[in-house]
Write a protein that holds these residues in place. Structure first.
Motif, PDB file in Angstrom:
ATOM      1  N   ALA A  28      38.931  42.570  36.137  1.00  0.00           N
ATOM      2  CA  ALA A  28      37.475  41.919  36.528  1.00  0.00           C
ATOM      3  C   ALA A  28      36.811  42.666  37.725  1.00  0.00           C
ATOM      4  CB  ALA A  28      37.565  40.459  36.471  1.00  0.00           C
ATOM      5  N   GLU A  29      37.759  42.703  38.625  1.00  0.00           N
ATOM      6  CA  GLU A  29      37.277  43.537  39.920  1.00  0.00           C
ATOM      7  C   GLU A  29      36.682  45.018  39.442  1.00  0.00           C
ATOM      8  OE1 GLU A  29      35.808  43.950  43.461  1.00  0.00           O
ATOM      9  OE2 GLU A  29      36.429  42.156  42.640  1.00  0.00           O
ATOM     10  N   LEU A  30      37.473  45.577  39.016  1.00  0.00           N
ATOM     11  CA  LEU A  30      37.166  47.047  38.601  1.00  0.00           C
ATOM     12  C   LEU A  30      35.775  47.003  37.594  1.00  0.00           C
ATOM     13  CD1 LEU A  30      40.667  48.306  37.386  1.00  0.00           C
ATOM     14  CD2 LEU A  30      39.258  49.127  39.513  1.00  0.00           C
ATOM     15  N   ARG A  63      32.649  48.778  38.998  1.00  0.00           N
ATOM     16  CA  ARG A  63      31.924  49.820  37.995  1.00  0.00           C
ATOM     17  C   ARG A  63      30.437  49.454  37.897  1.00  0.00           C
ATOM     18  NH1 ARG A  63      31.303  51.170  32.470  1.00  0.00           N
ATOM     19  NH2 ARG A  63      32.140  53.357  32.020  1.00  0.00           N
ATOM     20  N   HIS A  64      30.229  48.158  37.658  1.00  0.00           N
ATOM     21  CA  HIS A  64      28.823  47.749  37.583  1.00  0.00           C
ATOM     22  C   HIS A  64      28.163  48.012  38.795  1.00  0.00           C
ATOM     23  CE1 HIS A  64      25.504  45.452  35.571  1.00  0.00           C
ATOM     24  NE2 HIS A  64      25.703  44.926  36.705  1.00  0.00           N
ATOM     25  N   GLY A  65      28.572  47.872  40.089  1.00  0.00           N
ATOM     26  CA  GLY A  65      27.864  47.949  41.229  1.00  0.00           C
ATOM     27  C   GLY A  65      27.967  49.513  41.580  1.00  0.00           C
ATOM     28  N   ASP A  66      28.560  50.475  41.147  1.00  0.00           N
ATOM     29  CA  ASP A  66      28.697  51.921  41.542  1.00  0.00           C
ATOM     30  C   ASP A  66      28.963  52.953  40.468  1.00  0.00           C
ATOM     31  OD1 ASP A  66      28.731  54.585  43.011  1.00  0.00           O
ATOM     32  OD2 ASP A  66      30.179  53.768  44.379  1.00  0.00           O
ATOM     33  N   PRO A  67      27.882  53.225  39.736  1.00  0.00           N
ATOM     34  CA  PRO A  67      28.249  54.020  38.577  1.00  0.00           C
ATOM     35  C   PRO A  67      28.771  55.133  38.557  1.00  0.00           C
ATOM     36  CG  PRO A  67      25.934  52.750  38.279  1.00  0.00           C
ATOM     37  CD  PRO A  67      26.575  52.684  39.659  1.00  0.00           C
ATOM     38  N   GLY A 116      37.083  57.226  37.777  1.00  0.00           N
ATOM     39  CA  GLY A 116      38.155  56.808  38.649  1.00  0.00           C
ATOM     40  C   GLY A 116      38.429  55.300  38.078  1.00  0.00           C
ATOM     41  N   ILE A 117      37.394  54.423  38.182  1.00  0.00           N
ATOM     42  CA  ILE A 117      37.574  53.004  37.622  1.00  0.00           C
ATOM     43  C   ILE A 117      38.235  53.045  36.183  1.00  0.00           C
ATOM     44  CG2 ILE A 117      36.555  51.053  37.037  1.00  0.00           C
ATOM     45  CD1 ILE A 117      34.560  51.719  39.601  1.00  0.00           C
ATOM     46  N   ASP A 118      37.606  53.803  35.324  1.00  0.00           N
ATOM     47  CA  ASP A 118      37.995  53.897  33.764  1.00  0.00           C
ATOM     48  C   ASP A 118      39.421  54.445  33.673  1.00  0.00           C
ATOM     49  OD1 ASP A 118      35.642  52.830  33.219  1.00  0.00           O
ATOM     50  OD2 ASP A 118      34.827  54.831  32.335  1.00  0.00           O
ATOM     51  N   VAL A 126      32.347  39.571  33.551  1.00  0.00           N
ATOM     52  CA  VAL A 126      31.628  40.217  34.437  1.00  0.00           C
ATOM     53  C   VAL A 126      30.091  40.236  34.140  1.00  0.00           C
ATOM     54  CG1 VAL A 126      31.076  42.293  36.010  1.00  0.00           C
ATOM     55  CG2 VAL A 126      33.339  41.134  35.743  1.00  0.00           C
ATOM     56  N   HIS A 127      29.845  40.888  33.199  1.00  0.00           N
ATOM     57  CA  HIS A 127      28.292  41.082  32.499  1.00  0.00           C
ATOM     58  C   HIS A 127      27.867  39.710  32.654  1.00  0.00           C
ATOM     59  CE1 HIS A 127      25.025  42.504  30.435  1.00  0.00           C
ATOM     60  NE2 HIS A 127      25.043  41.903  29.375  1.00  0.00           N
ATOM     61  N   ALA A 128      28.148  38.626  31.884  1.00  0.00           N
ATOM     62  CA  ALA A 128      27.747  37.451  31.835  1.00  0.00           C
ATOM     63  C   ALA A 128      27.367  36.690  33.016  1.00  0.00           C
ATOM     64  CB  ALA A 128      28.600  36.561  31.008  1.00  0.00           C
ATOM     65  N   SER A 129      28.204  36.886  34.039  1.00  0.00           N
ATOM     66  CA  SER A 129      28.297  36.250  35.369  1.00  0.00           C
ATOM     67  C   SER A 129      27.139  37.010  36.060  1.00  0.00           C
ATOM     68  CB  SER A 129      29.546  36.337  36.024  1.00  0.00           C
ATOM     69  OG  SER A 129      29.513  35.768  37.495  1.00  0.00           O
ATOM     70  N   HIS A 130      27.100  38.233  36.002  1.00  0.00           N
ATOM     71  CA  HIS A 130      25.741  39.011  36.561  1.00  0.00           C
ATOM     72  C   HIS A 130      24.721  38.419  36.265  1.00  0.00           C
ATOM     73  CE1 HIS A 130      23.742  42.201  38.442  1.00  0.00           C
ATOM     74  NE2 HIS A 130      23.267  42.696  37.349  1.00  0.00           N
TER      75      HIS A 130
END
Length: 157
Positions: free
Chosen positions: A47-49, A53-57, A62-64, A108-112
């Protein structure tokens, strides 16, 4: 929130975390009293990743790669610790790690959306939480063996 059936794959054994534990981990909530399932810390990291990923495309590659490593580690844990029986043959067809990763992304998407939408009643917010609920049901089906039953139509998430 998404409780439907908490039965594990093997009666009396604690083989995989239930959907409530995963959703709590995705949200960064502290674990319930007692021993924490070994996959819960990995769920938190997934979830943190997704948040990163959402915050810094620009860091997506590296995240993937790290997500793929975690998915592999989860799948390896399942293969080595969850007994493979006829009723759990569907686990081999669908990766537990990949399912957990999709749930983390959906959470993460729903929460955002919930925290950034002008209105909580926005259709996008509802759709995102509904998708997470479908994935949570799918998770429950995977860990209880209900997905093996062909009499139930498959839900797509």
């Amino acid at each position: 929130m998404f409780v439907r059936n908490r039965a594990p794959i093997i009666e009396g054994a604690r083989t995989l975390p239930d959907q409530r534990e995963l959703v709590a981990a995705f949200g960064g909530h502290p674990p319930e009293p007692g021993p924490e399932h070994p996959l819960i810390p990995l769920a938190r990291v997934l979830a943190e990743l997704h948040r990163q990923r959402h915050g810094d495309p620009l860091t997506t590659a590296g995240i993937d790669c790290r997500r793929a490593e975690l998915v592999s580690a989860i799948d390896t844990w399942v293969i080595t610790r969850v007994p493979q029986r006829q009723s759990t043959a569907h686990i081999r067809a669908e990766s537990i790690g990949a399912t957990m990763d999709r749930m983390a992304a959906a959470y993460v998407h729903a929460s955002h959306l919930l925290h950034t939408a002008e209105k909580v009643s926005d259709n996008r917010v509802h759709a995102a939480w509904y998708r997470l609920a479908l994935l949570a049901d799918h998770w429950t089906d995977l860990i209880t063996g209900a997905a093996q039953d062909n009499s139930h139509p498959r839900r797509t998430a």
